[in-house]
Scaffold this motif. Structure first.
Motif, PDB file in Angstrom:
ATOM      1  N   PHE A 169      10.379  -3.453   3.394  1.00 52.62           N
ATOM      2  CA  PHE A 169       9.820  -2.128   3.671  1.00 52.62           C
ATOM      3  C   PHE A 169       8.497  -1.941   2.920  1.00 52.62           C
ATOM      4  O   PHE A 169       7.525  -1.421   3.474  1.00 52.62           O
ATOM      5  CB  PHE A 169      10.814  -1.028   3.302  1.00 52.62           C
ATOM      6  N   ALA A 170       8.456  -2.360   1.665  1.00 50.07           N
ATOM      7  CA  ALA A 170       7.219  -2.251   0.871  1.00 50.07           C
ATOM      8  C   ALA A 170       6.109  -3.073   1.516  1.00 50.07           C
ATOM      9  O   ALA A 170       4.961  -2.614   1.598  1.00 50.07           O
ATOM     10  CB  ALA A 170       7.465  -2.700  -0.561  1.00 50.07           C
ATOM     11  N   LEU A 171       6.433  -4.278   2.012  1.00 47.96           N
ATOM     12  CA  LEU A 171       5.434  -5.116   2.677  1.00 47.96           C
ATOM     13  C   LEU A 171       4.880  -4.403   3.913  1.00 47.96           C
ATOM     14  O   LEU A 171       3.665  -4.330   4.103  1.00 47.96           O
ATOM     15  CB  LEU A 171       6.040  -6.463   3.081  1.00 47.96           C
ATOM     16  N   LYS A 172       5.761  -3.866   4.741  1.00 44.86           N
ATOM     17  CA  LYS A 172       5.306  -3.171   5.952  1.00 44.86           C
ATOM     18  C   LYS A 172       4.439  -1.964   5.598  1.00 44.86           C
ATOM     19  O   LYS A 172       3.445  -1.678   6.272  1.00 44.86           O
ATOM     20  CB  LYS A 172       6.514  -2.742   6.793  1.00 44.86           C
ATOM     21  N   THR A 173       4.797  -1.288   4.531  1.00 46.10           N
ATOM     22  CA  THR A 173       4.025  -0.125   4.113  1.00 46.10           C
ATOM     23  C   THR A 173       2.676  -0.550   3.550  1.00 46.10           C
ATOM     24  O   THR A 173       1.654   0.096   3.807  1.00 46.10           O
ATOM     25  CB  THR A 173       4.819   0.699   3.079  1.00 46.10           C
ATOM     26  N   VAL A 174       2.638  -1.654   2.805  1.00 43.71           N
ATOM     27  CA  VAL A 174       1.377  -2.185   2.266  1.00 43.71           C
ATOM     28  C   VAL A 174       0.453  -2.601   3.406  1.00 43.71           C
ATOM     29  O   VAL A 174      -0.763  -2.412   3.337  1.00 43.71           O
ATOM     30  CB  VAL A 174       1.650  -3.376   1.305  1.00 43.71           C
ATOM     31  N   GLN A 175       1.026  -3.148   4.471  1.00 46.06           N
ATOM     32  CA  GLN A 175       0.219  -3.586   5.620  1.00 46.06           C
ATOM     33  C   GLN A 175      -0.425  -2.409   6.346  1.00 46.06           C
ATOM     34  O   GLN A 175      -1.442  -2.572   7.003  1.00 46.06           O
ATOM     35  CB  GLN A 175       1.084  -4.388   6.599  1.00 46.06           C
ATOM     36  N   ASP A 176       0.148  -1.226   6.219  1.00 48.68           N
ATOM     37  CA  ASP A 176      -0.404  -0.024   6.839  1.00 48.68           C
ATOM     38  C   ASP A 176      -1.504   0.518   5.926  1.00 48.68           C
ATOM     39  O   ASP A 176      -1.244   1.228   4.963  1.00 48.68           O
ATOM     40  CB  ASP A 176       0.698   1.014   7.034  1.00 48.68           C
ATOM     41  N   GLN A 177      -2.739   0.184   6.228  1.00 52.06           N
ATOM     42  CA  GLN A 177      -3.870   0.545   5.373  1.00 52.06           C
ATOM     43  C   GLN A 177      -4.055   2.055   5.214  1.00 52.06           C
ATOM     44  O   GLN A 177      -4.658   2.500   4.265  1.00 52.06           O
ATOM     45  CB  GLN A 177      -5.162  -0.080   5.915  1.00 52.06           C
ATOM     46  N   SER A 178      -3.513   2.853   6.138  1.00 48.99           N
ATOM     47  CA  SER A 178      -3.661   4.296   6.013  1.00 48.99           C
ATOM     48  C   SER A 178      -2.757   4.877   4.930  1.00 48.99           C
ATOM     49  O   SER A 178      -2.955   5.993   4.478  1.00 48.99           O
ATOM     50  CB  SER A 178      -3.362   4.981   7.356  1.00 48.99           C
ATOM     51  N   VAL A 179      -1.762   4.101   4.506  1.00 52.36           N
ATOM     52  CA  VAL A 179      -0.803   4.574   3.501  1.00 52.36           C
ATOM     53  C   VAL A 179      -0.973   3.839   2.176  1.00 52.36           C
ATOM     54  O   VAL A 179      -0.855   4.413   1.107  1.00 52.36           O
ATOM     55  CB  VAL A 179       0.653   4.376   4.023  1.00 52.36           C
ATOM     56  N   SER A 180      -1.244   2.557   2.239  1.00 52.49           N
ATOM     57  CA  SER A 180      -1.275   1.704   1.041  1.00 52.49           C
ATOM     58  C   SER A 180      -2.532   1.933   0.204  1.00 52.49           C
ATOM     59  O   SER A 180      -3.644   1.980   0.727  1.00 52.49           O
ATOM     60  CB  SER A 180      -1.222   0.236   1.469  1.00 52.49           C
ATOM     61  N   PRO A 181      -2.356   2.033  -1.104  1.00 52.60           N
ATOM     62  CA  PRO A 181      -3.521   2.183  -1.985  1.00 52.60           C
ATOM     63  C   PRO A 181      -4.121   0.835  -2.413  1.00 52.60           C
ATOM     64  O   PRO A 181      -5.066   0.807  -3.194  1.00 52.60           O
ATOM     65  CB  PRO A 181      -2.929   2.906  -3.196  1.00 52.60           C
ATOM     66  N   TYR A 182      -3.574  -0.273  -1.910  1.00 52.19           N
ATOM     67  CA  TYR A 182      -3.992  -1.589  -2.384  1.00 52.19           C
ATOM     68  C   TYR A 182      -5.018  -2.231  -1.461  1.00 52.19           C
ATOM     69  O   TYR A 182      -4.982  -2.071  -0.244  1.00 52.19           O
ATOM     70  CB  TYR A 182      -2.780  -2.511  -2.546  1.00 52.19           C
ATOM     71  N   SER A 183      -5.891  -3.024  -2.044  1.00 52.02           N
ATOM     72  CA  SER A 183      -6.976  -3.664  -1.310  1.00 52.02           C
ATOM     73  C   SER A 183      -6.518  -4.847  -0.459  1.00 52.02           C
ATOM     74  O   SER A 183      -7.181  -5.221   0.487  1.00 52.02           O
ATOM     75  CB  SER A 183      -8.035  -4.144  -2.303  1.00 52.02           C
TER      76      SER A 183
END
Length: 153
Positions: A62-76
């Motif tokens: 779930f964290a991976l899928k959320t990270v892949q969503d650039q509109s939600v993830s704060p990571y580069s």
């Protein structure tokens, strides 16, 4: 005879008093020892020993899928991440379960593209990211992994 009775009573009271003191000391020692052996504080985070646990893997996915969503993830590194490695995890039972994980995200060739600590909240099957924590470099994540593997030997 009366003197014998007084001495006997005194001796008996000293013995009983000493027995109670020793019993109290043993009880205090046993209580402290039991407290030291107890599991972590109720309501606090507890280290996850089995990082292959399906609930932990589900939270990491779930964290991976959320990270892949650039509109939600704060990571580069979100757009590059296609896989992950769980470095460490802790769980906290609340009204559901908080799963705090140290994750290293990887590209299609298993190369590290970034790492972070993230908390996923599992509310009886409904997952959400409750806390995005500090992004760390791949070097730092690899050092954590090597340190952890060294401690397991």
């Amino acid at each position: 005879m009366r003197c014998f009775f007084i001495v006997s009573t005194l001796l008996l009271s000293v013995l009983v008093s000493e027995w109670f003191e020793n019993a109290a000391a043993r009880l205090i020692h046993a209580t402290r020892q039991a407290q030291e052996e107890q599991s972590p504080l109720v309501g606090g985070y507890k280290k996850v020993e089995n990082l292959q646990d399906p609930m932990i893997a589900e939270a990491a996915t779930f964290a991976l899928k959320t990270v892949q969503d650039q509109s939600v993830s704060p990571y580069s590194f979100g757009s590059e991440a296609v896989g992950f490695q769980i470095i460490d995890a802790w769980e906290q039972v609340v009204a559901g379960i908080n799963i705090r994980m140290a994750l290293m995200f990887q590209d299609g060739n298993d190369n590290c593209v970034g790492a972070c600590s993230v908390t996923v909240y599992n509310h009886f099957g409904t997952l959400s990211v409750s806390n995005w924590n500090k992004e760390v470099t791949c070097r730092e994540a690899k050092e954590m992994t090597e340190q952890k593997e060294g401690n397991e030997d």
